[in-house]
Write an enzyme that holds these catalytic residues in place. Structure first.
Site, PDB file in Angstrom:
ATOM      1  N   CYS A 103      26.529 -19.702 -16.561  1.00  0.00           N
ATOM      2  CA  CYS A 103      26.756 -19.721 -18.014  1.00  0.00           C
ATOM      3  C   CYS A 103      28.237 -19.654 -18.364  1.00  0.00           C
ATOM      4  CB  CYS A 103      26.001 -18.595 -18.726  1.00  0.00           C
ATOM      5  SG  CYS A 103      24.235 -18.786 -18.620  1.00  0.00           S
TER       6      CYS A 103
ATOM      7  N   GLN B  89      29.289  -6.934 -18.004  1.00  0.00           N
ATOM      8  CA  GLN B  89      29.450  -6.762 -16.551  1.00  0.00           C
ATOM      9  C   GLN B  89      30.183  -5.484 -16.190  1.00  0.00           C
ATOM     10  OE1 GLN B  89      28.043  -8.531 -14.250  1.00  0.00           O
ATOM     11  NE2 GLN B  89      27.246 -10.098 -15.613  1.00  0.00           N
TER      12      GLN B  89
ATOM     13  N   HIS C 232      31.633 -15.871 -20.876  1.00  0.00           N
ATOM     14  CA  HIS C 232      30.233 -16.292 -20.768  1.00  0.00           C
ATOM     15  C   HIS C 232      29.923 -17.111 -22.026  1.00  0.00           C
ATOM     16  CE1 HIS C 232      25.832 -15.781 -20.767  1.00  0.00           C
ATOM     17  NE2 HIS C 232      25.924 -15.415 -19.504  1.00  0.00           N
TER      18      HIS C 232
ATOM     19  N   LYS D  63      21.653  -4.563 -17.332  1.00  0.00           N
ATOM     20  CA  LYS D  63      22.663  -4.693 -16.280  1.00  0.00           C
ATOM     21  C   LYS D  63      23.184  -3.321 -15.851  1.00  0.00           C
ATOM     22  CE  LYS D  63      24.328  -9.226 -17.862  1.00  0.00           C
ATOM     23  NZ  LYS D  63      23.671 -10.214 -17.023  1.00  0.00           N
TER      24      LYS D  63
ATOM     25  N   ASP E  77      33.404  -7.685 -24.558  1.00  0.00           N
ATOM     26  CA  ASP E  77      32.098  -7.964 -23.951  1.00  0.00           C
ATOM     27  C   ASP E  77      32.016  -7.137 -22.661  1.00  0.00           C
ATOM     28  OD1 ASP E  77      30.042  -8.925 -22.397  1.00  0.00           O
ATOM     29  OD2 ASP E  77      30.590 -11.041 -22.572  1.00  0.00           O
TER      30      ASP E  77
END
Lengths: 408, 140
Positions: free
Chosen positions: A366, A205, A125, A228, A202
């Site tokens: 993104c 998600q 991202h 999220k 990261d």
């Protein structure tokens, strides 16, 4: 514990789902952008303002003590959620993006020098690209990128070739927001550690879908966002190993993060407060706990199993549409499907589906470098959460057939 | 026809549809019929920023009137360009610059799509007005 997973019961917990858009029942397939919030989270937010709003940590009165206790309870819950060893390793941020910037601007600035290398992947991202570009530029360090194959899997042998004594930081996404690929992060971390590099994962998600164990992964840093994971916007978690966080300089200066201030010299507070300057987002952080409780009570393995069923069903259904190509067919995926329809622009798909009450995301998500990799300008993306159903997927498929008929 | 007469005509046409499905079909039809933009005008500087799809807009003066040509790689946006061109193309720079485009509101488009930057409708309109303004400054 819920003995059996019943999506009809789950949907009752999400009042927002019960509405019509342009006269049709809402189908919300934009969960990779943000998930909807269960009643317990909405009520926790409201309860905070109705019952115990106060500034935390320094207050001596009852409300301040209760607000502090609830805020800190979220820290304990977040620690358990990702199985961190200590609560001091949990730093609250505004979200994943801020977590990455914090690490780049503190650990990165302290440890990178000219000629050093930072490795990211081709499916990052923008949030996990730009902060590293900025610090690399400042320090004269070099950004390296792990390439991916046509299916959307990382090329691990290429990764190994990139690693060297010059590698100082590896920053990789656990799960791709555009492709759904689950990356072999444990292996990535092990290999980086052989060269003494530190690894940031990261987890934006991944965290709502997979069981997260930062100790088992041996991640040096792990970042994710509340919104999220069915929680409020504006809160995130930065996990860092204690010895790393201890050695890092503060990110921002201000209240909360200090021990003593004089005009000559300021000493900094202990972890995690050293990184939490100013009055934090108390209300949303308090309500974030309700979201983590909600997910934990149902159980991520139960959620994951159901979402996988949705993914399989949707993949098969969508593939039956002539001219539809799924972008991202990795071996291990979460419930995200990016696709392109031959000859039809993703923006048209988004507008037409919205008119049918179906919310998907369209564009480059993104991840412009990733779109370049596949030589496309964008996709439309359906991402599923625990409250979605096969009937909703049927509606997406019907909607796409209609679009094909009109625009194809 | 004046700009307002054309707008009223479009409002009449859209009043035939009682839902957005029909309105979209109509916009798509306009989009499909919009003549392709000559590749010499599909330049980087003719691209309108702020749109999710690529939109090119070209303007030129013909006998004191501004003529607009445009295209997009998305059909609905192409239909919207077609509507804007139908309303504004072939009028004087002054008329275009001071035009109040009430048809966008009256056909319900503002409420239906324009809140997101995605459709770029207002970006297109702004660019058309800027061209008109530039031409009217030049002629003065």
């Amino acid at each position: 514990m819920i003995a059996t997973f019943d999506v009809i019961d789950i949907r009752k917990d999400f009042p927002i789902l019960n509405q019509t858009i342009h006269g049709k029942p809402l189908v919300y397939f934009d969960n990779a952008a943000t998930t909807q919030k269960p009643l317990s989270v909405i009520e926790a937010l409201s309860q905070y303002y109705m019952e115990f709003n106060a500034n935390i940590h320094r207050g001596i009165h009852t409300l301040a003590e209760r607000a502090t206790a609830e805020y800190e309870a979220t820290r304990d819950k977040a620690k358990d959620f990702i199985n961190a060893a200590q609560r001091e390793e949990i730093v609250f941020t505004r979200g994943t993006t801020e977590g990455i910037n914090l690490v780049a601007q503190t650990y990165g600035r302290q440890n990178l020098k000219a000629g050093d290398e930072v490795i990211i992947s081709g499916m990052e991202h923008h949030s996990n690209i730009v902060p590293w570009q900025m610090i690399c530029e400042e320090k004269g360090a070099i950004l390296r990128v792990i390439p991916i194959n046509e299916q959307g899997d990382l090329l691990m042998d290429e990764y190994e070739k990139l690693l060297s004594e010059k590698t100082k930081i590896v920053a990789v996404v656990y799960v791709s927001n555009s492709l759904g690929t689950i990356n072999p992060v444990k292996e990535i971390i092990t290999k980086a550690h052989q060269y003494g590099a530190k690894v940031l994962i990261d987890g934006a998600q991944a965290s709502a879908h997979l069981d997260i164990d930062v100790q088992d992964l041996d991640a040096d840093f792990y970042v994710f966002s509340s919104h999220k994971v069915y929680g409020p916007t504006g809160v995130g978690v930065l996990y860092g190993k204690r010895e790393l966080l201890d050695a890092m300089p503060p990110y921002q200066g201000g209240g909360e993060m200090i021990r003593e201030v004089s005009f000559g010299k300021t000493t900094y507070n202990d972890l995690p407060y050293k990184f939490e300057a100013g009055t934090p987002n108390i209300a949303d952080t308090v309500a974030f706990k309700a979201a983590l409780d909600y997910v934990t009570t149902i159980g991520k393995s139960v959620i994951g199993e159901y979402e996988h069923e949705l993914l399989t069903y949707a993949t098969e259904s969508l593939q039956s549409i002539d001219g539809l190509q799924i972008i991202g067919q990795a071996k291990e995926k979460i419930s995200v499907i990016s696709y392109v329809l031959e000859g039809i622009h993703h923006q048209d798909i988004g507008i037409m589906l919205d008119n049918d009450g179906i919310a998907v995301r369209t564009g480059h998500h993104c991840t412009q470098p990733l779109m370049d990799r596949f030589c496309i300008l964008g996709t439309s993306r359906a991402s599923f959460a625990m409250y979605n159903t096969k009937e909703e997927i049927d509606r997406l498929v019907q909607g796409l057939y209609k679009i094909k008929k009109k625009l194809g | 026809m004046t700009i307002n007469e054309i707008q009223d005509e479009i409002i009449d046409e859209f009043s035939l549809f009682d839902d957005w499905e029909g309105k979209y079909d109509y916009i798509i039809d306009i989009g499909k019929k919009l003549p392709p933009l000559d590749s010499q005008y599909k330049t980087e500087e003719n691209i309108i920023k702020g749109c999710q799809s690529r939109v090119w807009l070209h303007a030129e003066m013909q006998d004191d009137k501004v003529m607009f040509l445009g295209e997009s790689d998305a059909v609905i946006v192409k239909g919207l360009i077609g509507l804007l061109i139908r309303v504004l193309s072939g009028h004087s720079p002054e008329e275009i610059a001071k035009a109040d485009l009430y048809f966008i509101d009256r056909i319900g488009m503002a409420q239906h799509l324009a809140q997101t930057r995605a459709n770029g409708l207002f970006a297109m309109l702004k660019q058309m007005k800027l061209y008109a303004l530039a031409y009217s400054t030049m002629s003065n």
